[in-house]
Design a protein around this motif. Structure first.
Motif, PDB file in Angstrom:
ATOM      1  N   CYS A 108       0.854  -1.188   0.000  1.00 50.92           N
ATOM      2  CA  CYS A 108       0.000   0.000   0.000  1.00 50.92           C
ATOM      3  C   CYS A 108       0.889   1.237   0.000  1.00 50.92           C
ATOM      4  O   CYS A 108       2.106   1.147   0.177  1.00 50.92           O
ATOM      5  CB  CYS A 108      -0.927   0.014   1.215  1.00 50.92           C
ATOM      6  N   ASP A 109       0.293   2.405  -0.184  1.00 48.40           N
ATOM      7  CA  ASP A 109       1.011   3.657  -0.046  1.00 48.40           C
ATOM      8  C   ASP A 109       1.373   3.884   1.417  1.00 48.40           C
ATOM      9  O   ASP A 109       0.579   3.579   2.322  1.00 48.40           O
ATOM     10  CB  ASP A 109       0.162   4.824  -0.537  1.00 48.40           C
ATOM     11  N   ARG A 111       1.843   6.828   3.020  1.00 47.79           N
ATOM     12  CA  ARG A 111       1.093   7.969   3.544  1.00 47.79           C
ATOM     13  C   ARG A 111       1.685   8.501   4.859  1.00 47.79           C
ATOM     14  O   ARG A 111       0.994   8.582   5.882  1.00 47.79           O
ATOM     15  CB  ARG A 111      -0.372   7.597   3.728  1.00 47.79           C
TER      16      ARG A 111
END
Length: 358
Positions: A60-61, A63
């Motif tokens: 996933c990213d 962030r």
């Protein structure tokens, strides 16, 4: 007496020990040439990644989000949050030394924590929290601060099940749960899904390495990882499976599985289905060669098992074979100190400085 006395117990551990003797270590390090070693390393890494569930984790990213920044003596302590799997978050401290010049790049250390530490709080030296003062002082747990004061950029993450990542069975502010973990709850659930807590910890640290790769202040070829006890577990597995780690320090977590984890029961985070059939700790560490590795052992550490340091030396010799084969004997060291289950650091900082900071 309201119970009946049992004069003889019919236990199963001796049978498991016999099974260990018959089946353990089938993927162990036995290479006789560099070509055999490289082939073994490639295949064993892939097998172990599958075994601990790394191949089932979801990308996933990251962030990244900065949550707070506090100036300390000689360094700034920042609290960050990154996403390691979709909606699975890891908070960590970033310790940034004072005096960093524009464009300058510093070596970096990941300081992984063990049990009874409040997670990231102890390596980051949070002695302002009363419950942490005695554990930090007694076992020298503030090694993250020791590294930042030597000029390293340091990251102190919460492993799953600790600190701000405790699950429902261990949440709360009472001192016993604040310092504790929810390893048992997490590993039981993980195993039932083909994962393991060892694998999730290792995955999370690889994502932390991804984050480190975004920081311009960090010399990407000079990244280390260190930790005591459960932090040693995390360091061992990360360095074995990810070559972005140039230098590793494993303290209070290096011994033969049979003595230390079969005959002597420990936290559930140590246990991975079918792992012992595959390798022992010395074999895992052999995957790190020829990168720098220091193992630190207390000669009175009860986790070494009933045979004590002999149980450690057997595994060290397996790993030493890989370093001899790769011509990197000077990059491998084993420091035995007089003491128990504590971070000693007697040779650590000189060793790390040599391989990351010179």
């Amino acid at each position: 007496m309201n119970t009946e006395h049992i004069a003889k117990y019919y236990t199963s551990i001796p049978g498991l020990a016999d099974r260990f003797n018959r089946t353990a270590g089938q993927w162990g390090f036995q290479a006789a040439s560099l070509e055999e070693y490289e082939a073994w390393k490639t295949s064993t890494r892939a097998r172990l990644g599958e075994l601990i569930g790394m191949t089932r984790m979801d990308m996933c990213d990251l962030r990244p989000e900065l949550l707070e920044s506090v100036q300390q003596e000689n360094y700034r302590r920042e609290k960050w949050l990154i996403q390691v799997e979709p909606d699975v978050w890891m908070p960590f401290y970033l310790l940034m030394p004072d005096g960093l010049q524009p464009g300058e790049k510093r070596p970096c250390m990941i300081a992984a924590h063990g049990h009874g530490t409040g997670g990231k709080l102890s390596p980051a030296g949070r002695t302002d929290i009363p419950a942490l003062r005695e554990p930090i002082a007694g076992a020298h747990l503030d090694y993250g601060v020791s590294f930042v004061q030597r000029g390293y950029i340091v990251l102190c993450p919460d492993a799953r099940g600790f600190g701000e990542r405790r699950e429902s069975s261990g949440q709360g502010d009472e001192e016993s749960v604040f310092l504790g973990s929810t390893c048992n709850q997490l590993n039981m659930m993980a195993i039932s899904l083909g994962l393991s807590l060892t694998g999730m910890w290792t995955w999370d640290l690889t994502r932390l390495l991804d984050y480190i790769g975004t920081r311009q202040e960090i010399a990407q070829e000079r990244i280390g990882c260190c930790g005591l006890s459960g932090g040693g577990l995390q360091t061992l597995w990360l360095a074995a499976l990810d070559e972005r780690v140039s230098c590793a320090v494993v303290s209070g977590y290096f011994y033969g599985y049979k003595d230390a984890l079969l005959n002597l029961y420990n936290c559930s985070c140590n246990y991975v289905p079918r792992l012992w059939e595959a390798v022992d700790m010395g074999d895992i560490a052999a995957l790190i060669a020829p990168r720098a590795l220091l193992i630190e052992t207390g000669d009175q550490d009860p986790l070494n098992g009933e045979r004590g340091v002999d149980n450690v030396r057997e595994q060290v010799e397996i790993t030493a074979g890989a370093y001899r084969l790769t011509g990197a004997e000077d990059r491998f060291a084993h420091h035995i100190f007089a003491g128990g289950h504590v971070w000693n650091g007697g040779q650590t900082y000189k060793f790390v400085d040599r391989w990351l900071n010179e």
